[in-house]
Design a protein around this motif. Structure first.
Motif, PDB file in Angstrom:
ATOM      1  N   SER A   1     -96.169   8.776  15.142  1.00 39.05           N
ATOM      2  CA  SER A   1     -95.437   9.955  15.615  1.00 39.05           C
ATOM      3  C   SER A   1     -95.358   9.849  17.128  1.00 39.05           C
ATOM      4  CB  SER A   1     -96.169  11.242  15.219  1.00 39.05           C
ATOM      5  OG  SER A   1     -95.483  12.370  15.710  1.00 39.05           O
ATOM      6  N   PHE A   2     -94.506  10.663  17.728  1.00 36.38           N
ATOM      7  CA  PHE A   2     -94.480  10.742  19.179  1.00 36.38           C
ATOM      8  C   PHE A   2     -95.743  11.444  19.656  1.00 36.38           C
ATOM      9  CE2 PHE A   2     -89.930  10.246  18.320  1.00 36.38           C
ATOM     10  CZ  PHE A   2     -89.639   9.200  19.189  1.00 36.38           C
ATOM     11  N   VAL A   3     -96.149  11.125  20.882  1.00 34.89           N
ATOM     12  CA  VAL A   3     -97.360  11.688  21.471  1.00 34.89           C
ATOM     13  C   VAL A   3     -96.965  12.793  22.437  1.00 34.89           C
ATOM     14  CG1 VAL A   3     -99.349  11.190  22.936  1.00 34.89           C
ATOM     15  CG2 VAL A   3     -98.604   9.514  21.252  1.00 34.89           C
ATOM     16  N   LEU A   4     -97.617  13.937  22.293  1.00 33.00           N
ATOM     17  CA  LEU A   4     -97.417  15.038  23.234  1.00 33.00           C
ATOM     18  C   LEU A   4     -98.357  14.849  24.416  1.00 33.00           C
ATOM     19  CD1 LEU A   4     -97.346  18.038  20.714  1.00 33.00           C
ATOM     20  CD2 LEU A   4     -95.387  16.829  21.724  1.00 33.00           C
ATOM     21  N   PRO A   5     -97.946  15.221  25.613  1.00 27.17           N
ATOM     22  CA  PRO A   5     -98.856  15.134  26.761  1.00 27.17           C
ATOM     23  C   PRO A   5    -100.089  16.002  26.512  1.00 27.17           C
ATOM     24  CG  PRO A   5     -96.605  15.431  27.507  1.00 27.17           C
ATOM     25  CD  PRO A   5     -96.598  15.649  26.015  1.00 27.17           C
ATOM     26  N   GLY A   6    -101.239  15.421  26.624  1.00 24.91           N
ATOM     27  CA  GLY A   6    -102.461  16.184  26.406  1.00 24.91           C
ATOM     28  C   GLY A   6    -103.617  15.283  26.053  1.00 24.91           C
ATOM     29  N   GLY A   7    -104.596  15.872  25.405  1.00 29.94           N
ATOM     30  CA  GLY A   7    -105.826  15.149  25.102  1.00 29.94           C
ATOM     31  C   GLY A   7    -106.780  15.333  26.255  1.00 29.94           C
ATOM     32  N   SER A   8    -107.175  14.251  26.885  1.00 23.10           N
ATOM     33  CA  SER A   8    -108.078  14.341  28.032  1.00 23.10           C
ATOM     34  C   SER A   8    -107.299  14.694  29.294  1.00 23.10           C
ATOM     35  CB  SER A   8    -108.790  12.996  28.233  1.00 23.10           C
ATOM     36  OG  SER A   8    -107.856  12.005  28.647  1.00 23.10           O
ATOM     37  N   ALA A   9    -108.030  15.122  30.318  1.00 21.01           N
ATOM     38  CA  ALA A   9    -107.386  15.455  31.596  1.00 21.01           C
ATOM     39  C   ALA A   9    -106.690  14.230  32.182  1.00 21.01           C
ATOM     40  CB  ALA A   9    -108.424  16.000  32.578  1.00 21.01           C
ATOM     41  N   ALA A  10    -107.330  13.077  32.099  1.00 26.52           N
ATOM     42  CA  ALA A  10    -106.720  11.851  32.630  1.00 26.52           C
ATOM     43  C   ALA A  10    -105.425  11.537  31.894  1.00 26.52           C
ATOM     44  CB  ALA A  10    -107.696  10.682  32.516  1.00 26.52           C
ATOM     45  N   ALA A  11    -105.444  11.647  30.578  1.00 30.62           N
ATOM     46  CA  ALA A  11    -104.248  11.346  29.782  1.00 30.62           C
ATOM     47  C   ALA A  11    -103.118  12.313  30.096  1.00 30.62           C
ATOM     48  CB  ALA A  11    -104.588  11.376  28.295  1.00 30.62           C
ATOM     49  N   ALA A  12    -103.432  13.591  30.198  1.00 30.13           N
ATOM     50  CA  ALA A  12    -102.392  14.579  30.511  1.00 30.13           C
ATOM     51  C   ALA A  12    -101.750  14.292  31.867  1.00 30.13           C
ATOM     52  CB  ALA A  12    -102.986  15.990  30.485  1.00 30.13           C
ATOM     53  N   HIS A  13    -102.579  13.953  32.853  1.00 33.91           N
ATOM     54  CA  HIS A  13    -102.032  13.632  34.177  1.00 33.91           C
ATOM     55  C   HIS A  13    -101.261  12.310  34.153  1.00 33.91           C
ATOM     56  CE1 HIS A  13    -104.886  16.744  35.636  1.00 33.91           C
ATOM     57  NE2 HIS A  13    -103.883  16.969  36.456  1.00 33.91           N
TER      58      HIS A  13
END
Length: 191
Positions: A117-129
């Protein structure tokens, strides 16, 4: 070597800025917009690095190298390609810098499960940034492509930005517990 003794010069008070060639352009010029957006990408990478110190697979070290490359890219874009002798060799991005990004992408991606699936921005703080860095780097790339339609620019610059957004995506998944912490898009979930 760059020496900055005085931070404000007042030369930009008229709404222009100097390029590496000495030419002055309006601050809303497409070339200025392009390297300004590269600089914005670099600032976001700095925020990401607040969360990646000591990370596995040397992600923080790769990001440090990317920050330096982004300054190189800014210098490249700030110095239009010209047939005139500038009295110095302009700094240009190289195929080696593009290849280094590709190698980093391949190394991190090797540990990830294929996406379903497509990935939404999020998860860990590093990943979101990193997702924020990805979207801003894509904007920089679009501006550079538009600039290339009007003026000659280093083709490695566009290739680098294209790979960079891919790196940010793969690195975000890697830092989200190698994809286990990804936030996946569920089409139509809230209908």
């Amino acid at each position: 070597m760059v020496v900055l003794n005085k931070i404000y010069t007042k030369t930009g008070d008229d709404g222009t800025t100097a390029l590496g060639t000495g030419e002055r352009r309006p601050k809303n010029d497409l070339r200025i917009e392009a390297y300004g957006t590269v600089d914005e990408t670099n600032a976001i990478v700095g925020i990401v690095r607040l969360h990646t110190a000591g990370s596995t697979a040397d992600v923080d070290a790769i990001l440090g190298r990317i920050q330096n490359d982004l300054f190189d890219l800014g210098a490249d874009l700030a110095t239009p390609e010209t047939d005139e002798d500038l009295g110095y060799e302009p700094l240009r991005l190289t195929d080696g810098q593009v290849s280094a990004l590709e190698e980093a992408i391949d190394r991190l991606n090797a540990d990830l499960q294929p996406l379903r699936s497509f990935v939404l921005p999020g998860g860990s703080a590093a990943a979101a940034h990193l997702h924020l860095a990805r979207t801003v780097s894509r904007r920089a790339e679009r501006l550079m492509v538009e600039l290339q339609a009007r003026e000659k620019i280093n083709p490695c610059a566009i290739r680098y930005m294209n790979r960079l957004s891919d790196f940010f995506f793969v690195a975000s998944r890697f830092l989200n517990s190698k994809g286990d912490g990804d936030v996946l898009w569920v089409p139509g979930q809230n209908r």
